[in-house]
Design a protein around this motif. Structure first.
Motif, PDB file in Angstrom:
ATOM      1  N   CYS A   1     -14.452 -28.789 -45.512  1.00 37.89           N
ATOM      2  CA  CYS A   1     -14.071 -29.342 -46.812  1.00 37.89           C
ATOM      3  C   CYS A   1     -15.339 -29.600 -47.622  1.00 37.89           C
ATOM      4  O   CYS A   1     -16.285 -30.221 -47.123  1.00 37.89           O
ATOM      5  N   ALA A   2     -15.397 -29.095 -48.844  1.00 39.03           N
ATOM      6  CA  ALA A   2     -16.576 -29.252 -49.694  1.00 39.03           C
ATOM      7  C   ALA A   2     -16.141 -29.584 -51.113  1.00 39.03           C
ATOM      8  O   ALA A   2     -15.048 -29.198 -51.550  1.00 39.03           O
ATOM      9  N   TYR A   3     -17.018 -30.293 -51.838  1.00 34.70           N
ATOM     10  CA  TYR A   3     -16.649 -30.788 -53.163  1.00 34.70           C
ATOM     11  C   TYR A   3     -17.759 -30.515 -54.173  1.00 34.70           C
ATOM     12  O   TYR A   3     -18.940 -30.657 -53.865  1.00 34.70           O
ATOM     13  N   GLY A   4     -17.371 -30.133 -55.357  1.00 39.64           N
ATOM     14  CA  GLY A   4     -18.309 -29.913 -56.453  1.00 39.64           C
ATOM     15  C   GLY A   4     -17.624 -30.274 -57.752  1.00 39.64           C
ATOM     16  O   GLY A   4     -17.012 -31.330 -57.874  1.00 39.64           O
ATOM     17  N   SER A   5     -17.671 -29.381 -58.742  1.00 40.41           N
ATOM     18  CA  SER A   5     -16.927 -29.568 -59.992  1.00 40.41           C
ATOM     19  C   SER A   5     -15.879 -28.467 -60.080  1.00 40.41           C
ATOM     20  O   SER A   5     -15.960 -27.457 -59.380  1.00 40.41           O
ATOM     21  N   PHE A   6     -14.913 -28.664 -60.961  1.00 36.03           N
ATOM     22  CA  PHE A   6     -13.822 -27.692 -61.086  1.00 36.03           C
ATOM     23  C   PHE A   6     -14.261 -26.490 -61.929  1.00 36.03           C
ATOM     24  O   PHE A   6     -13.649 -26.188 -62.966  1.00 36.03           O
ATOM     25  N   THR A   7     -15.291 -25.785 -61.498  1.00 39.85           N
ATOM     26  CA  THR A   7     -15.837 -24.667 -62.261  1.00 39.85           C
ATOM     27  C   THR A   7     -15.919 -23.407 -61.417  1.00 39.85           C
ATOM     28  O   THR A   7     -15.907 -23.470 -60.174  1.00 39.85           O
ATOM     29  N   HIS A   8     -16.037 -22.256 -62.096  1.00 39.16           N
ATOM     30  CA  HIS A   8     -16.251 -20.994 -61.393  1.00 39.16           C
ATOM     31  C   HIS A   8     -17.521 -21.076 -60.549  1.00 39.16           C
ATOM     32  O   HIS A   8     -17.547 -20.628 -59.398  1.00 39.16           O
ATOM     33  N   GLU A   9     -18.575 -21.651 -61.174  1.00 40.51           N
ATOM     34  CA  GLU A   9     -19.884 -21.702 -60.516  1.00 40.51           C
ATOM     35  C   GLU A   9     -19.824 -22.464 -59.194  1.00 40.51           C
ATOM     36  O   GLU A   9     -20.349 -21.996 -58.172  1.00 40.51           O
ATOM     37  N   ASP A  10     -19.179 -23.628 -59.204  1.00 36.28           N
ATOM     38  CA  ASP A  10     -19.133 -24.414 -57.968  1.00 36.28           C
ATOM     39  C   ASP A  10     -18.185 -23.801 -56.945  1.00 36.28           C
ATOM     40  O   ASP A  10     -18.424 -23.913 -55.734  1.00 36.28           O
ATOM     41  N   GLY A  11     -17.129 -23.161 -57.394  1.00 38.32           N
ATOM     42  CA  GLY A  11     -16.270 -22.431 -56.459  1.00 38.32           C
ATOM     43  C   GLY A  11     -17.059 -21.354 -55.736  1.00 38.32           C
ATOM     44  O   GLY A  11     -16.922 -21.157 -54.517  1.00 38.32           O
ATOM     45  N   TYR A  12     -17.926 -20.683 -56.478  1.00 36.35           N
ATOM     46  CA  TYR A  12     -18.780 -19.618 -55.927  1.00 36.35           C
ATOM     47  C   TYR A  12     -19.800 -20.202 -54.950  1.00 36.35           C
ATOM     48  O   TYR A  12     -19.942 -19.721 -53.808  1.00 36.35           O
ATOM     49  N   LEU A  13     -20.507 -21.251 -55.364  1.00 36.85           N
ATOM     50  CA  LEU A  13     -21.561 -21.832 -54.531  1.00 36.85           C
ATOM     51  C   LEU A  13     -21.002 -22.482 -53.266  1.00 36.85           C
ATOM     52  O   LEU A  13     -21.582 -22.345 -52.176  1.00 36.85           O
ATOM     53  N   LEU A  14     -19.901 -23.185 -53.394  1.00 36.35           N
ATOM     54  CA  LEU A  14     -19.299 -23.839 -52.231  1.00 36.35           C
ATOM     55  C   LEU A  14     -18.788 -22.819 -51.222  1.00 36.35           C
ATOM     56  O   LEU A  14     -18.947 -22.997 -50.005  1.00 36.35           O
ATOM     57  N   MET A  15     -18.209 -21.733 -51.709  1.00 34.03           N
ATOM     58  CA  MET A  15     -17.726 -20.699 -50.789  1.00 34.03           C
ATOM     59  C   MET A  15     -18.897 -19.991 -50.109  1.00 34.03           C
ATOM     60  O   MET A  15     -18.843 -19.660 -48.912  1.00 34.03           O
ATOM     61  N   LYS A  16     -19.986 -19.763 -50.842  1.00 34.27           N
ATOM     62  CA  LYS A  16     -21.171 -19.138 -50.233  1.00 34.27           C
ATOM     63  C   LYS A  16     -21.674 -19.974 -49.059  1.00 34.27           C
ATOM     64  O   LYS A  16     -22.022 -19.436 -47.999  1.00 34.27           O
ATOM     65  N   LYS A  17     -21.703 -21.286 -49.235  1.00 33.14           N
ATOM     66  CA  LYS A  17     -22.158 -22.167 -48.153  1.00 33.14           C
ATOM     67  C   LYS A  17     -21.200 -22.112 -46.968  1.00 33.14           C
ATOM     68  O   LYS A  17     -21.631 -22.159 -45.804  1.00 33.14           O
TER      69      LYS A  17
ATOM     70  N   GLY B   1      -9.249 -26.306 -55.298  1.00 29.56           N
ATOM     71  CA  GLY B   1      -8.747 -27.384 -56.149  1.00 29.56           C
ATOM     72  C   GLY B   1      -8.209 -26.932 -57.485  1.00 29.56           C
ATOM     73  O   GLY B   1      -7.377 -27.617 -58.076  1.00 29.56           O
ATOM     74  N   ASN B   2      -8.677 -25.820 -58.005  1.00 30.14           N
ATOM     75  CA  ASN B   2      -8.059 -25.212 -59.192  1.00 30.14           C
ATOM     76  C   ASN B   2      -8.355 -23.715 -59.212  1.00 30.14           C
ATOM     77  O   ASN B   2      -9.104 -23.195 -58.375  1.00 30.14           O
ATOM     78  N   ASP B   3      -7.756 -22.998 -60.152  1.00 38.09           N
ATOM     79  CA  ASP B   3      -7.918 -21.542 -60.204  1.00 38.09           C
ATOM     80  C   ASP B   3      -9.337 -21.140 -60.578  1.00 38.09           C
ATOM     81  O   ASP B   3      -9.817 -20.078 -60.174  1.00 38.09           O
ATOM     82  N   ASN B   4     -10.027 -21.964 -61.366  1.00 32.07           N
ATOM     83  CA  ASN B   4     -11.423 -21.665 -61.693  1.00 32.07           C
ATOM     84  C   ASN B   4     -12.271 -21.580 -60.429  1.00 32.07           C
ATOM     85  O   ASN B   4     -13.085 -20.661 -60.262  1.00 32.07           O
ATOM     86  N   MET B   5     -12.102 -22.536 -59.528  1.00 27.15           N
ATOM     87  CA  MET B   5     -12.851 -22.520 -58.272  1.00 27.15           C
ATOM     88  C   MET B   5     -12.457 -21.322 -57.423  1.00 27.15           C
ATOM     89  O   MET B   5     -13.303 -20.716 -56.745  1.00 27.15           O
ATOM     90  N   ALA B   6     -11.185 -20.957 -57.475  1.00 30.61           N
ATOM     91  CA  ALA B   6     -10.725 -19.790 -56.712  1.00 30.61           C
ATOM     92  C   ALA B   6     -11.390 -18.513 -57.214  1.00 30.61           C
ATOM     93  O   ALA B   6     -11.759 -17.634 -56.424  1.00 30.61           O
ATOM     94  N   ILE B   7     -11.559 -18.405 -58.537  1.00 34.30           N
ATOM     95  CA  ILE B   7     -12.226 -17.230 -59.103  1.00 34.30           C
ATOM     96  C   ILE B   7     -13.661 -17.133 -58.583  1.00 34.30           C
ATOM     97  O   ILE B   7     -14.133 -16.053 -58.184  1.00 34.30           O
ATOM     98  N   GLY B   8     -14.371 -18.261 -58.556  1.00 34.80           N
ATOM     99  CA  GLY B   8     -15.730 -18.273 -58.011  1.00 34.80           C
ATOM    100  C   GLY B   8     -15.744 -17.925 -56.531  1.00 34.80           C
ATOM    101  O   GLY B   8     -16.637 -17.204 -56.055  1.00 34.80           O
ATOM    102  N   ALA B   9     -14.751 -18.441 -55.787  1.00 37.05           N
ATOM    103  CA  ALA B   9     -14.667 -18.146 -54.349  1.00 37.05           C
ATOM    104  C   ALA B   9     -14.432 -16.652 -54.118  1.00 37.05           C
ATOM    105  O   ALA B   9     -15.010 -16.064 -53.184  1.00 37.05           O
TER     106      ALA B   9
END
Length: 330
Positions: free
Chosen positions: A210-226, A240-248
């Motif tokens: 489980c990881a937490y950032g902001s509800f943004t594409h960028e944080d979805g991308y960075l959290l998934m990379k980790k 947590g939202n579709d923006n994070m999913a896009i980054g993931a």
């Protein structure tokens, strides 16, 4: 605007007689001459009955928004809620006065009530209550003092986890977003709490995934990379939202992995572009139009009845099953 007393003085009768004649009280016994004088005086003074004044009065709704325009564009979820409220108000003929939390609002005319969209501390709501005591909070329930319209986050989380389990996933991660009030204090996130609570109940909660950032594409991308750098990883992630999913999605593809064959993803909000992603994103559909409609209806009721107790309306959600979740049982 003429008053009953002014008409009574002009017609030479009592105010009570004027009131009863203008309200067509059949029980009143007065001469036709007296009635004529009263009606002529009322017409000359351009008297408008109170009932008609209330009907003709333009209802003014204050729309206090958590996000400014820039934040709305980055996370359109709140944009859709605001647009839904404005559309309903326009349809009903209400005037909307809009401002956001970063602005000081000085009203040239009073408002009949306020809809506050977003996350607010009670002290913020007490401050805007100086503009109107009738307040409905939309997408957040700050306490028992204010009317509120909220999403059924607990049911949303249950739907997602039950779906993953049904599809054979037992190792499930979570990418969540942190939010703060205007003061910088962190908002208690019901979505995050519900995930931990239900995953623990189902005995599948793994804090390291489980990881937490902001509800943004960028944080979805960075959290998934980790997450992908770990020696072992879940077969599924709830974002947590579709923006994070896009980054993931981007992080997964850059790692040479496939969705859903290697990792399954479910988002939250069902933004318009979610079904056009490759593969199409399974996500929780939040009915922003219902949130807006319920907020306006609650405020209307508050204005018309001036009730003393508060209400909370919970809007249900729907899980949209698309192509981003693998059936591990096959």
């Amino acid at each position: 605007m003429a008053t009953i007393k002014e008409i009574a003085d002009k017609a030479g009768v009592s105010s009570a007689a004027v009131s009863r004649v203008l309200n067509f009280d059949d029980a009143l016994s007065v001469s036709e001459e007296t009635k004529r004088k009263i009606f002529e005086a009322a017409e000359e003074l351009e008297y408008v009955p109170v009932r008609k004044r209330r009907k003709d009065k333009k209802v003014r709704i204050g729309l206090f928004h958590w996000y400014d325009t820039k934040k709305e564009l980055n996370d359109p979820y709140y944009l859709y809620i605001r647009l839904a409220i404005e559309k309903i108000c326009e349809k009903k003929g209400y005037q909307v006065v809009r401002w956001n939390a970063s602005e000081e609002q000085i009203l040239s005319e009073p408002v009949d009530g306020i809809i506050a969209v977003g996350k607010f501390e009670e002290k913020e709501l007490h401050k805007i209550s100086e503009l109107s005591s009738r307040i409905v909070v939309c997408d957040f329930a700050p306490g028992d003092e204010f009317d509120a319209v909220i999403v059924d986050y607990r049911d949303a989380v249950r739907k997602v986890l039950d779906y993953f389990i049904e599809m054979g996933h037992t190792s499930i991660g979570y990418l969540g977003g942190d939010e703060t009030y205007g003061s910088g204090i962190k908002v208690s996130a019901l979505r995050d709490e519900s995930f931990k609570e239900y995953a623990s109940f189902m005995k599948i909660y793994q804090e390291e995934f489980c990881a937490y950032g902001s509800f943004t594409h960028e944080d979805g991308y960075l959290l998934m990379k980790k997450m992908l750098e770990k020696k072992s990883r879940p077969t599924a992630f709830f974002c947590g939202n579709d923006n994070m999913a896009i980054g993931a999605y981007k992080a997964i593809y850059e790692a040479g992995l496939s969705i859903p064959d290697d990792i399954s993803i479910v988002g939250f909000n069902d933004l318009p572009g979610s079904k056009y992603m490759t593969p199409s994103l399974s996500t929780i559909r939040v009915y922003t139009e219902y949130l807006g409609e319920a907020a306006v209806e609650l405020l209307e009721e508050k204005i018309e009845s001036n009730r003393k107790y508060t209400k909370k309306v919970i809007i249900p959600v729907q899980l949209k099953k698309r192509d981003s979740v693998k059936d591990c049982k096959e």
